[in-house]
Scaffold this motif. Sequence first.
Motif, mmCIF file in Angstrom:
data_model
loop_
_atom_site.group_PDB
_atom_site.id
_atom_site.type_symbol
_atom_site.label_atom_id
_atom_site.label_comp_id
_atom_site.label_asym_id
_atom_site.label_seq_id
_atom_site.Cartn_x
_atom_site.Cartn_y
_atom_site.Cartn_z
ATOM 1 N N VAL A 266 0.850 -1.191 0.000
ATOM 2 C CA VAL A 266 0.000 0.000 0.000
ATOM 3 C C VAL A 266 0.884 1.238 0.000
ATOM 4 N N LEU A 267 0.563 2.181 -0.879
ATOM 5 C CA LEU A 267 1.254 3.468 -0.961
ATOM 6 C C LEU A 267 0.295 4.549 -0.477
ATOM 7 N N LEU A 268 0.818 5.506 0.279
ATOM 8 C CA LEU A 268 0.020 6.638 0.742
ATOM 9 C C LEU A 268 0.634 7.928 0.229
ATOM 10 N N GLY A 269 -0.193 8.749 -0.408
ATOM 11 C CA GLY A 269 0.240 10.058 -0.889
ATOM 12 C C GLY A 269 -0.614 11.156 -0.282
ATOM 13 N N ALA A 270 -0.334 11.518 0.958
ATOM 14 C CA ALA A 270 -1.114 12.564 1.644
ATOM 15 C C ALA A 270 -0.302 13.829 1.884
ATOM 16 N N SER A 271 0.948 13.831 1.459
ATOM 17 C CA SER A 271 1.862 14.920 1.793
ATOM 18 C C SER A 271 1.340 16.277 1.331
ATOM 19 N N ARG A 272 1.251 17.204 2.274
ATOM 20 C CA ARG A 272 0.901 18.606 2.029
ATOM 21 C C ARG A 272 -0.473 18.801 1.396
ATOM 22 N N LYS A 273 -1.329 17.797 1.459
ATOM 23 C CA LYS A 273 -2.662 17.938 0.877
ATOM 24 C C LYS A 273 -3.463 18.993 1.641
ATOM 25 N N GLY A 274 -4.497 19.515 1.000
ATOM 26 C CA GLY A 274 -5.251 20.623 1.565
ATOM 27 C C GLY A 274 -5.854 20.324 2.920
ATOM 28 N N PHE A 275 -6.330 19.105 3.132
ATOM 29 C CA PHE A 275 -6.961 18.781 4.411
ATOM 30 C C PHE A 275 -5.966 18.854 5.568
ATOM 31 N N ARG A 288 2.887 22.592 5.753
ATOM 32 C CA ARG A 288 2.098 21.441 6.200
ATOM 33 C C ARG A 288 2.937 20.198 6.476
ATOM 34 N N ASP A 289 4.251 20.337 6.520
ATOM 35 C CA ASP A 289 5.088 19.152 6.709
ATOM 36 C C ASP A 289 4.898 18.483 8.074
ATOM 37 N N PRO A 290 4.760 19.233 9.183
ATOM 38 C CA PRO A 290 4.523 18.535 10.457
ATOM 39 C C PRO A 290 3.234 17.719 10.444
ATOM 40 N N ILE A 306 4.724 2.268 1.676
ATOM 41 C CA ILE A 306 5.396 3.299 0.883
ATOM 42 C C ILE A 306 4.727 4.641 1.158
ATOM 43 N N HIS A 307 5.538 5.652 1.438
ATOM 44 C CA HIS A 307 5.028 6.970 1.791
ATOM 45 C C HIS A 307 5.590 7.993 0.801
ATOM 46 N N ARG A 308 4.692 8.588 0.014
ATOM 47 C CA ARG A 308 5.076 9.569 -1.007
ATOM 48 C C ARG A 308 5.058 10.952 -0.357
ATOM 49 N N VAL A 309 6.236 11.573 -0.212
ATOM 50 C CA VAL A 309 6.347 12.789 0.585
ATOM 51 C C VAL A 309 7.216 13.838 -0.104
ATOM 52 N N HIS A 310 6.971 15.097 0.275
ATOM 53 C CA HIS A 310 7.826 16.194 -0.164
ATOM 54 C C HIS A 310 9.030 16.351 0.772
ATOM 55 N N ASP A 311 8.775 16.250 2.083
ATOM 56 C CA ASP A 311 9.811 16.486 3.086
ATOM 57 C C ASP A 311 10.478 15.157 3.453
ATOM 58 N N VAL A 312 11.457 14.776 2.681
ATOM 59 C CA VAL A 312 12.128 13.492 2.909
ATOM 60 C C VAL A 312 12.916 13.517 4.210
ATOM 61 N N ALA A 313 13.661 14.581 4.461
ATOM 62 C CA ALA A 313 14.496 14.628 5.663
ATOM 63 C C ALA A 313 13.639 14.546 6.928
ATOM 64 N N GLY A 314 12.551 15.304 6.979
ATOM 65 C CA GLY A 314 11.685 15.279 8.141
ATOM 66 C C GLY A 314 11.014 13.937 8.333
ATOM 67 N N THR A 315 10.607 13.317 7.230
ATOM 68 C CA THR A 315 9.973 12.004 7.308
ATOM 69 C C THR A 315 10.968 10.952 7.769
#
Length: 332
Positions: A266-275, A288-290, A306-315
């Motif tokens: 399962v892959l999740l792509g929720a990074s920085r989404k509006g919600f 929205r990274d925190p 699998i986690h699709r993210v913008h902030d790799v270092a923070g994740t």
Amino acid sequence: MTEPCYFRPIPDSGGGGRWRLAGGWVRFSRLERLARGKPPQIVDDAPEAVLAALTAPRPPILGLGMDAPRIMGILNVTPDSFSDGGRWTADSGIAHGRRLLAEGADLIDIGGESTRPGAAEIAVPDEIARVLPPIHALAAAAPLSIDTRKADVARAAVGAGAGLVNDVSGLDFDPAMAGAVARTGAAVCIMHAQGLPATMQDDPRYDDVLLDVYDALAERVARAEAAGIARARMVIDPGIGFGKTEAHNLAILRRISLYHALGLPVLLGASRKGFVGRIGGGAQADARDPGSLAVTLAATLQGVQIHRVHDVAGTRQGLALWRAIEEQGHGT
């Protein structure tokens, strides 16, 4: 006709549990039995086929084992993506991709067409021209994914070195996509979306979003198999924010472990989404990274691989602390 039942593994805290979920780091002893129009029931067992799907170790994807959380870094070489549109061109995108790898990304997802709410389709040659330079430059350094809905773009990207096709339409947008992926031998991420990006957030509706998405993914997985794509090359994504309201997103995230019953990573792509911004505060996407990390950790506790993210270092930092706490807890 009897309504079908769905079984969601309930993760056990503290590392105990009768069964190991998907061969990974989560264990469970109980399940929620879900059915349309009925309240969830807690049960201690499930049909043999369901337990087999829930517990079978997932095969590696692009050489990456699915027995630990994996970070997919986002590289958008687009002028209009919701978070970083216009920030990365072909040249600067290559440098950014290398930075994501240095920060700990396990793989990079490269996209040349925005699929944010309201986005318009672009021409295939333009999309190919955007994605090929970073693919050529980064292919020797890490596993790469191509974020596209179009068979011609997928073929060009795989030919240049991408190993996974991340189709946000779940093979629905381009009738040639499933066959193209099958012939290239690439892996594929089959995502759920309701509608096209231009209109998908206008008024999304479901009878039961959790189960409707499950059924739609099951149908798309079956279609991919019929086209010649082996299950060992598939990943699924419930499609947070793609034709879904905030309430829909939260309903999926609360019970995201249900989707392991499809027997695939399962892959999740929720990074920085509006919600994330609406709930946690953060008018600008990069604020929205925190909140995005909080969603990642909650999904990790439900076995999402699998986690699709913008902030790799923070994740990476958040996962390292989670892992240290978990390992210490198991040793006491």
